[in-house]
Design an enzyme around this catalytic site. Structure first.
Site, PDB file in Angstrom:
ATOM      1  N   ARG A  88     101.240   4.041  62.778  1.00  0.00           N
ATOM      2  CA  ARG A  88     100.553   3.109  62.796  1.00  0.00           C
ATOM      3  C   ARG A  88     101.480   2.968  60.725  1.00  0.00           C
ATOM      4  NH1 ARG A  88      96.154   6.092  61.373  1.00  0.00           N
ATOM      5  NH2 ARG A  88      96.978   7.976  63.614  1.00  0.00           N
ATOM      6  N   TYR A 221     103.886  -1.253  67.898  1.00  0.00           N
ATOM      7  CA  TYR A 221     103.696  -0.337  68.516  1.00  0.00           C
ATOM      8  C   TYR A 221     101.887   0.013  68.768  1.00  0.00           C
ATOM      9  CZ  TYR A 221     102.050   5.023  68.001  1.00  0.00           C
ATOM     10  OH  TYR A 221     101.110   5.810  67.795  1.00  0.00           O
ATOM     11  N   CYS A 273      97.609  18.736  65.196  1.00  0.00           N
ATOM     12  CA  CYS A 273      96.491  19.952  64.710  1.00  0.00           C
ATOM     13  C   CYS A 273      96.059  20.257  65.918  1.00  0.00           C
ATOM     14  CB  CYS A 273      95.349  19.773  63.484  1.00  0.00           C
ATOM     15  SG  CYS A 273      96.534  19.861  61.911  1.00  0.00           S
ATOM     16  N   ASN A 386     107.326  10.529  67.567  1.00  0.00           N
ATOM     17  CA  ASN A 386     105.749  10.070  67.442  1.00  0.00           C
ATOM     18  C   ASN A 386     105.600   9.251  69.554  1.00  0.00           C
ATOM     19  OD1 ASN A 386     103.240   9.664  67.151  1.00  0.00           O
ATOM     20  ND2 ASN A 386     103.681   7.626  65.983  1.00  0.00           N
ATOM     21  N   ARG A 419      94.833  21.989  60.139  1.00  0.00           N
ATOM     22  CA  ARG A 419      96.214  23.279  59.580  1.00  0.00           C
ATOM     23  C   ARG A 419      96.490  23.532  59.077  1.00  0.00           C
ATOM     24  NH1 ARG A 419     101.557  23.387  62.081  1.00  0.00           N
ATOM     25  NH2 ARG A 419     100.972  21.577  63.803  1.00  0.00           N
TER      26      ARG A 419
HETATM   27  C1  SPV Z   1      96.666   8.891  66.534  1.00  0.00           C
HETATM   28  O1  SPV Z   1      97.302   8.859  65.534  1.00  0.00           O
HETATM   29  O2  SPV Z   1      95.518   9.717  65.540  1.00  0.00           O
HETATM   30  C2  SPV Z   1      96.659   8.766  67.606  1.00  0.00           C
HETATM   31  C3  SPV Z   1      97.900   8.054  67.801  1.00  0.00           C
HETATM   32  O3  SPV Z   1      95.473   9.062  68.630  1.00  0.00           O
HETATM   33  S1  SPV Z   1      97.566   5.791  67.256  1.00  0.00           S
HETATM   34  O4  SPV Z   1      97.584   4.966  67.950  1.00  0.00           O
HETATM   35  O5  SPV Z   1      98.968   5.931  66.401  1.00  0.00           O
HETATM   36  O6  SPV Z   1      96.430   6.204  66.756  1.00  0.00           O
END
Ligand code: SPV
Ligand code: MN
Length: 625
Positions: A88, A221, A273, A386, A419
């Site tokens: 993200r 992504y 976590c 990731n 964590r």
């Molecule tokens: C997260 O990062 O909390 C996820 C993956 O579940 S994402 O779709 O990238 O948000």
């Protein structure tokens, strides 16, 4: 036939797609599609009605366009995002805010007119050589108070395919409900080079809260592009706060009690976590691993999973620690593996799958071999940290039978976990909804790990683990959480867990599987079957209970020494934490006063015990509640 304003739709769509769209009889939807056809100028438009035929077309197009690559097992495919498009993008994600609105300190925003102009510029003519897909989903179970309908417009068949795995079909719901208010997600991957978004510097995710619309461009992504996932969570948080329910970054799971009775719990943990691994614990059942909607119904709290699939981190998934998941990932069936390594025999490999590392393969960088470096001289791992798998929950042996229940499942407790190497004990119950929401949920932090680029051990403030997705000022969000539990006589119990507590020599004090015990104790508390010890911060287990649970569940001898080391109250660390969290909140506006009161009261209890018993207090010294 549609009336004249929609002549353009009739012209642009094939007769079959036009028929599917017309059947929905929805002017707001027609306007939206019309607007983006005019803006993006796609070569063609495909409208999916969620039928098996249309879904199969989406799967095939994803392969034909090289957005997915078939692997050796039937139904398995690999998808690669660009080398710099693996997560993200928080900086590029912004709210489109009109001049007279203020979203507070933590939310990234841009002037609405300026942002719209920019993003429309990126969308203009973006699909001239591409096919546009229009697909419908339902967030939450079908035919439910939880359901929110959503449409995705995209030029990525990988995104349309992922959404089919992860969300319930929405076409028929659109037909019946004819919503005027639904979520709208528009995406273009932009210019492609080797099948990935080329212009990463033009990557944007812009959110229009008033219109419930999210625009995403120059990225593939899923966390940036898959509208139903995190973009929808942002829209839902605001909608929920206005309507008196909650949209949370939480798992939902069932925990088995003594008498074959199952109780359901939600859990919020920041990334990495233990959220998915907790929801997936063997012997219990999973309803969802990432996003939950919670509603009050007849004086009780119910939760539903927004999704029907999992987009989970694959790093470290191995046959010993994750047997059920590993089994599902090893069976033929529909799975998308993203950003893994494709080995010579065309199977997926990821870090931690097995000790042996393949000597070559293809990954998100291209051809790969051990020791290969990128242009900056940085060594490229076989799979990205990731890297993820996309599967349907129903393929798991531990899938809960209530996943599709339109009522959701009744929630007995909510668990917050971060964590934390030195402060929180492994498990603790809050005294009340208010004290729990303020000190445990609003006080949630998580330490960065050596795996991340940041310095190790930095504590990131992440209230409710929802910080990345807030779409209303933090104070308003805290107030809506607080008032949610106050609406009912017996709100769910609040717990904290900490799987990462370390001892004097930097060693972890618990094994990976110990989380099963904390859940069993949480369940005993929810069933009102056992007493606890009262400390200044909350209620902790008695040694005798844990000893029995360790023996029964894990066949392990749990020693008194272990118990004392794990559950000793660390007063200086707890006081430091209060100081840290309070300093953050003091700088923010409109934070509920009770937050400061709860922290003050906790600080007072800690200090008076410290004066009496010193810095570190053994659990043996605490009275039974
Ligand atoms: C997260 O990062 O909390 C996820 C993956 O579940 S994402 O779709 O990238 O948000
Ligand atoms: Mn998540």
């Amino acid at each position: 036939m549609l009336n004249t304003p929609y002549k353009n739709l009739e012209k642009e769509l094939s007769s079959e797609s036009f028929r599917k769209i017309s059947a929905l009889d929805n002017p707001a939807l027609f306007d939206l599609i019309d607007r983006f056809i005019k803006l993006c100028e796609p070569k063609s438009v495909f409208v999916s009605d969620n039928s098996e035929k249309d879904t199969e077309y989406i799967r095939k197009r994803a392969l034909a366009l090289n957005e997915e690559i078939p692997l050796n097992l039937s139904g398995h495919t690999a998808h690669f995002d660009g080398y710099f498009d693996q997560a993200r993008d928080k900086q590029a994600t912004k709210y489109l805010v009109p001049k007279d609105e203020d979203l507070g300190k933590y939310l990234n925003s841009i002037d609405k007119n300026e942002g719209l102009k920019e993003i429309e510029g990126f969308f203009r003519e973006s699909m001239r050589d591409k096919e546009m897909v229009v697909a419908f989903s339902c967030l939450g179970p079908l035919n439910s108070d939880f359901s929110i309908l959503a449409v995705q417009i995209t030029d990525s068949f990988y995104i349309a395919h992922s959404e089919d795995i992860l969300y319930r079909p929405g076409y028929e719901e659109f037909k019946h409900k004819k919503p005027s208010d639904f979520f709208k997600f528009i995406h273009t991957a932009g210019k492609l080079k080797n099948y990935v978004s080329e212009e990463i510097d033009r990557r944007r995710v812009y959110i229009d809260l008033k219109e419930n619309t999210v625009y995403s461009t120059n990225t593939q992504y899923a966390g940036n592009t898959l509208g139903m996932k995190k973009p929808a969570l942002r829209l839902a948080i605001r909608k929920a706060a206005r309507q008196g329910w909650l949209a949370e970054h939480m798992f939902i799971m069932g925990v088995q009690g003594e008498n074959a009775k199952k109780n359901y719990f939600c859990g919020a943990f920041p990334s990495m976590c233990g959220k998915t691994s907790t929801a997936m614990i063997e012997g219990e059942s999973i309803v969802g691993d990432d996003i939950a909607y919670l509603r009050v119904n007849q004086n009780r709290v119910f939760a539903a999973n927004v999704e029907r699939g999992i987009f989970g981190i694959i790093k470290g998934v191995n046959p010993k620690d994750d047997s059920l998941l590993f089994k599902s990932l090893s069976n033929p069936g529909e799975i998308i593996f993203s950003n893994i390594l494709i080995t010579e025999d065309n199977s997926p490999f990821w870090i931690g799958k097995q000790p042996e590392i393949p000597h070559k393969g293809k990954n998100f960088f291209g051809e790969w071999y051990p020791g290969k470096t990128d242009e900056a001289g940085k060594e490229i791992p076989p799979s990205h940290k990731n890297a993820r798998y996309t599967i349907r929950i129903k393929t798991l042996d531990n899938a809960d039978k209530n996943i599709e229940n339109p009522q959701g499942v009744e929630i007995k407790g909510i668990i917050y976990g971060g964590r934390d190497s030195d402060t929180w004990v492994p498990v603790e119950q809050a005294f009340s909804w208010q004290q729990g929401i303020m000190t445990k949920a609003a006080g949630l932090e998580s330490e960065t790990t050596a795996a991340a680029l940041e310095e190790e051990g930095i504590r990131l403030f992440n209230p409710m683990s929802n910080m990345d997705f807030l779409s209303i000022p933090l104070g308003e969000y805290l107030k809506s959480n607080l008032s949610f539990g106050k609406k009912i006589t017996n709100p769910p119990l609040i717990f904290s867990v900490n799987y990462f507590l370390k001892g004097k020599h930097g060693n972890f004090l618990n094994d990976i599987e110990d989380k099963r015990i904390w859940l069993k104790w949480i369940n005993l508390r929810a069933e009102n079957k056992t007493k606890a010890l009262k400390t200044p911060t909350g209620l902790i287990p008695e040694y005798s209970d844990l000893k029995i649970l360790f023996k029964k569940t894990l066949n392990k001898e749990y020693t008194k020494e272990n118990y004392i080391e794990q559950f000793t109250l660390r007063i200086p660390e707890n006081l430091n934490k209060i100081e840290r969290i309070r300093n953050i909140y003091l700088k923010l506006d409109f934070i509920p006063e009770v937050l400061f009161e709860e922290f003050k009261a906790q600080e007072k209890r800690l200090k008076s015990l410290q004066a009496e018993s010193g810095d570190y207090v053994s659990p043996d010294e605490f009275p039974r509640e």
